[in-house]
Design a protein around this motif. Structure first.
Motif, PDB file in Angstrom:
ATOM      1  N   GLU A 184      -0.721   0.254  -1.595  1.00 47.36           N
ATOM      2  CA  GLU A 184       0.389   1.136  -1.916  1.00 47.36           C
ATOM      3  C   GLU A 184       1.285   1.437  -0.715  1.00 47.36           C
ATOM      4  N   LEU A 185       0.881   0.983   0.456  1.00 48.40           N
ATOM      5  CA  LEU A 185       1.565   1.430   1.674  1.00 48.40           C
ATOM      6  C   LEU A 185       2.758   0.565   2.030  1.00 48.40           C
ATOM      7  N   ILE A 197       3.853   4.379  -1.383  1.00 51.21           N
ATOM      8  CA  ILE A 197       4.105   5.533  -0.506  1.00 51.21           C
ATOM      9  C   ILE A 197       4.334   5.026   0.911  1.00 51.21           C
ATOM     10  N   PRO A 198       5.002   5.829   1.712  1.00 43.66           N
ATOM     11  CA  PRO A 198       5.173   5.412   3.109  1.00 43.66           C
ATOM     12  C   PRO A 198       3.844   5.489   3.859  1.00 43.66           C
ATOM     13  N   ASP A 199       3.622   4.571   4.767  1.00 37.27           N
ATOM     14  CA  ASP A 199       2.444   4.578   5.631  1.00 37.27           C
ATOM     15  C   ASP A 199       2.697   5.562   6.780  1.00 37.27           C
ATOM     16  N   SER A 200       2.215   6.764   6.594  1.00 36.10           N
ATOM     17  CA  SER A 200       2.404   7.765   7.659  1.00 36.10           C
ATOM     18  C   SER A 200       1.247   7.765   8.655  1.00 36.10           C
ATOM     19  N   ASN A 201       0.066   7.354   8.217  1.00 37.11           N
ATOM     20  CA  ASN A 201      -1.105   7.477   9.092  1.00 37.11           C
ATOM     21  C   ASN A 201      -1.064   6.571  10.314  1.00 37.11           C
ATOM     22  N   GLY A 247      -8.018   4.523   5.742  1.00 31.56           N
ATOM     23  CA  GLY A 247      -8.014   4.218   4.315  1.00 31.56           C
ATOM     24  C   GLY A 247      -9.169   3.291   3.984  1.00 31.56           C
ATOM     25  N   GLY A 248      -9.525   3.251   2.693  1.00 34.53           N
ATOM     26  CA  GLY A 248     -10.534   2.304   2.227  1.00 34.53           C
ATOM     27  C   GLY A 248     -11.925   2.537   2.775  1.00 34.53           C
ATOM     28  N   ASP A 255     -11.980   0.174  -1.894  1.00 38.42           N
ATOM     29  CA  ASP A 255     -12.339   0.596  -0.541  1.00 38.42           C
ATOM     30  C   ASP A 255     -13.200  -0.491   0.092  1.00 38.42           C
ATOM     31  N   PRO A 295     -10.924   8.030   6.752  1.00 41.40           N
ATOM     32  CA  PRO A 295     -10.407   8.132   5.390  1.00 41.40           C
ATOM     33  C   PRO A 295      -8.881   8.213   5.389  1.00 41.40           C
ATOM     34  N   GLY A 296      -8.287   7.820   4.266  1.00 34.45           N
ATOM     35  CA  GLY A 296      -6.829   7.640   4.223  1.00 34.45           C
ATOM     36  C   GLY A 296      -6.017   8.877   3.936  1.00 34.45           C
ATOM     37  N   ASN A 297      -6.597   9.884   3.308  1.00 30.31           N
ATOM     38  CA  ASN A 297      -5.801  11.081   3.054  1.00 30.31           C
ATOM     39  C   ASN A 297      -5.245  11.612   4.372  1.00 30.31           C
TER      40      ASN A 297
HETATM   41  P1  AMP Z   1      -8.179   5.859   0.678  1.00 31.09           P
HETATM   42  O1  AMP Z   1      -8.921   6.463   1.820  1.00 31.09           O
HETATM   43  O2  AMP Z   1      -7.764   4.447   0.924  1.00 31.09           O
HETATM   44  O3  AMP Z   1      -8.931   6.029  -0.595  1.00 31.09           O
HETATM   45  O4  AMP Z   1      -6.838   6.674   0.535  1.00 31.09           O
HETATM   46  C1  AMP Z   1      -6.868   8.044   0.197  1.00 31.09           C
HETATM   47  C2  AMP Z   1      -5.466   8.545  -0.031  1.00 31.09           C
HETATM   48  O5  AMP Z   1      -4.750   8.461   1.187  1.00 31.09           O
HETATM   49  C3  AMP Z   1      -4.695   7.746  -1.037  1.00 31.09           C
HETATM   50  O6  AMP Z   1      -3.899   8.627  -1.815  1.00 31.09           O
HETATM   51  C4  AMP Z   1      -3.839   6.832  -0.212  1.00 31.09           C
HETATM   52  O7  AMP Z   1      -2.655   6.460  -0.856  1.00 31.09           O
HETATM   53  C5  AMP Z   1      -3.559   7.697   1.008  1.00 31.09           C
HETATM   54  N1  AMP Z   1      -3.360   6.883   2.194  1.00 31.09           N
HETATM   55  C6  AMP Z   1      -4.153   5.876   2.587  1.00 31.09           C
HETATM   56  N2  AMP Z   1      -3.686   5.305   3.712  1.00 31.09           N
HETATM   57  C7  AMP Z   1      -2.572   5.985   4.042  1.00 31.09           C
HETATM   58  C8  AMP Z   1      -1.625   5.853   5.106  1.00 31.09           C
HETATM   59  N3  AMP Z   1      -1.752   4.908   6.042  1.00 31.09           N
HETATM   60  N4  AMP Z   1      -0.594   6.729   5.144  1.00 31.09           N
HETATM   61  C9  AMP Z   1      -0.472   7.698   4.194  1.00 31.09           C
HETATM   62  N5  AMP Z   1      -1.319   7.839   3.154  1.00 31.09           N
HETATM   63  C10 AMP Z   1      -2.357   6.993   3.074  1.00 31.09           C
END
Ligand code: AMP
Ligand code: MG
Length: 396
Positions: A184-185, A197-201, A247-248, A255, A295-297
């Motif tokens: 989704e990034l 969504i934008p990749d902010s992390n 993430g993942g 994941d 984690p990605g949140n």
């Molecule tokens: P995940 O840990 O991959 O299950 O992601 C958990 C949540 O964080 C999901 O809603 C993702 O869309 C969001 N997320 C994952 N990676 C990023 C990222 N690099 N930037 C912003 N949000 C992210």
């Protein structure tokens, strides 16, 4: 369910996975923010001789209250050629060496000249030794100036230079790769299709690492594909000391970090921490590189990077105290009871009091903009009222 690992245990295990990198010598101009590998010990006395602390006249205290005959002048950087005898004074400036015979400096504001003589018109300096910096009164040869493991700030660099060091021995900076995962990034600022969504992390982690002594690559991104992820991890491990994925890290069908670690021939050390946010945190090794799977949140990524990624980087770079310092301050508002994991609540410290935000959903990015503190709430902590003291970590 397997017991979740307490944060302190997880931090200790992570730092034990690899020793600090080898030391290297650097120029002073390259040393800011680096961690000293060896104690800086003074190689000289400072001052190396008795110096004047003020602009005035060097005299013998036995001759007070004057008058004196001025026999010459001495300024900083010169060695006095003559001694001061009975009834004599030498014009002297701040930082200049005191001539032999003199034991006191009178301030220029406290004297006047009459008939070619110097007379006391203001305060009598009184004691012998007034306005003089004694030899080695700052430090003496052999004194400890900056201990190993200290992060070099401008003051520590100045002390090391004054101590006569020619360069500094510091820990090598770890090479850190940032890898974001998720179909989704989209790169920051790019147009988004439905579901994206934008990749902010990625950029957030790079910004968190920027003040640290690390060589951080621009964030890379891979899709939710276990095979590709495994290949990329294996490849990055060749050129990096730390790989941080974001993430993942959890157990969903998309994941893949945990599985890719196995496929890359890596070894898991721990997974799942008794903290909120940030439970699914992966730590392991791929060859000699440390893998940290965050984690990605957005709030989870921020909190786990604060508690694990930054300490890991500092440890590898030679820090003596790599973990974030826990401070204490009163709560500005009541706080509900703790749960089954330790909370790290995004909060604001204002005028010495802590206000944890009401929305603590780990998926939210907006509280990160306003937060300058993480309030710790222990497992099973009782409800608290405003004014009660809470532990917090500074994230300003
Ligand atoms: P995940 O840990 O991959 O299950 O992601 C958990 C949540 O964080 C999901 O809603 C993702 O869309 C969001 N997320 C994952 N990676 C990023 C990222 N690099 N930037 C912003 N949000 C992210
Ligand atoms: Mg994902």
């Amino acid at each position: 369910m397997k017991k979740l690992l307490p944060v302190e245990d997880a931090q200790a295990r992570l730092l034990a996975l690899r020793a600090p990198l080898a030391p290297e010598k650097v120029a002073f101009s390259e040393s800011l923010g680096r961690y000293l590998s060896q104690d800086v010990v003074a190689r000289r006395d400072q001052p190396a001789a008795r110096l004047s602390a003020m602009d005035g006249y060097a005299i013998r205290s036995a001759d007070l209250p004057g008058p004196w005959t001025v026999i010459g002048e001495i300024s900083a950087g010169a060695a006095p050629a003559v001694a001061v005898g009975a009834g004599q004074a030498m014009r002297i400036f701040t930082g200049a060496m005191l001539p032999d015979g003199a034991d006191t400096v009178i301030l220029q504001e406290d004297v006047g000249t009459a008939d070619g003589h110097l007379t006391l018109t203001g305060d009598n300096p009184g004691s012998h030794g007034a306005h003089i910096r004694d030899r080695a009164s700052d430090f003496a040869t052999g004194d400890m100036l900056v201990p190993a493991g200290t992060r070099l700030n401008p003051g520590a660099i100045a002390a090391a230079i004054m101590g006569g060091a020619a360069q500094l021995t510091v820990g090598t900076r770890p090479r850190v790769a940032i890898l974001t995962t998720g179909d989704e990034l989209v790169q920051p600022g790019r147009a988004l299709a439905a579901g994206q969504i934008p990749d902010s992390n990625g950029t957030m982690l790079a910004a968190m690492l920027a003040p640290e002594p690390a060589i951080t690559g621009i964030p890379l991104h891979v899709r939710d594909d276990r095979g590709i992820l495994a290949k990329v991890l294996k490849d990055l491990a060749r050129r990096h000391d730390v790989i941080v994925t974001v993430g993942g890290a959890s157990v969903g069908d998309h994941d893949h970090v945990r599985g890719a670690l196995d496929d890359a021939g890596g070894r898991l050390d721990f997974w799942k921490i008794a903290m909120r946010p940030g439970k699914p945190l992966i730590a392991g090794m791929v060859d000699d590189a440390l893998l940290l799977g965050l984690p990605g949140n957005p709030s989870s990524a921020f909190v786990t990077a604060t508690l694990f990624l930054l300490p890991l980087v500092r440890h590898l770079a030679g820090a003596r105290d790599p973990l974030p310092q826990v401070h204490r301050a009163p709560l500005a508002v009541p706080l509900g009871p703790g749960g089954a994991r330790r909370d790290y609540l995004r909060a604001r410290l204002d005028q010495g009091a802590l206000t944890p935000f009401t929305g603590q959903d780990s998926g939210r990015a907006s509280p990160l903009a306003a937060a300058n503190a993480l309030v710790l709430r222990e497992i099973g902590a009782p409800e608290r009222t405003a004014g009660d003291i809470a532990d917090y970590i500074d994230i300003a």
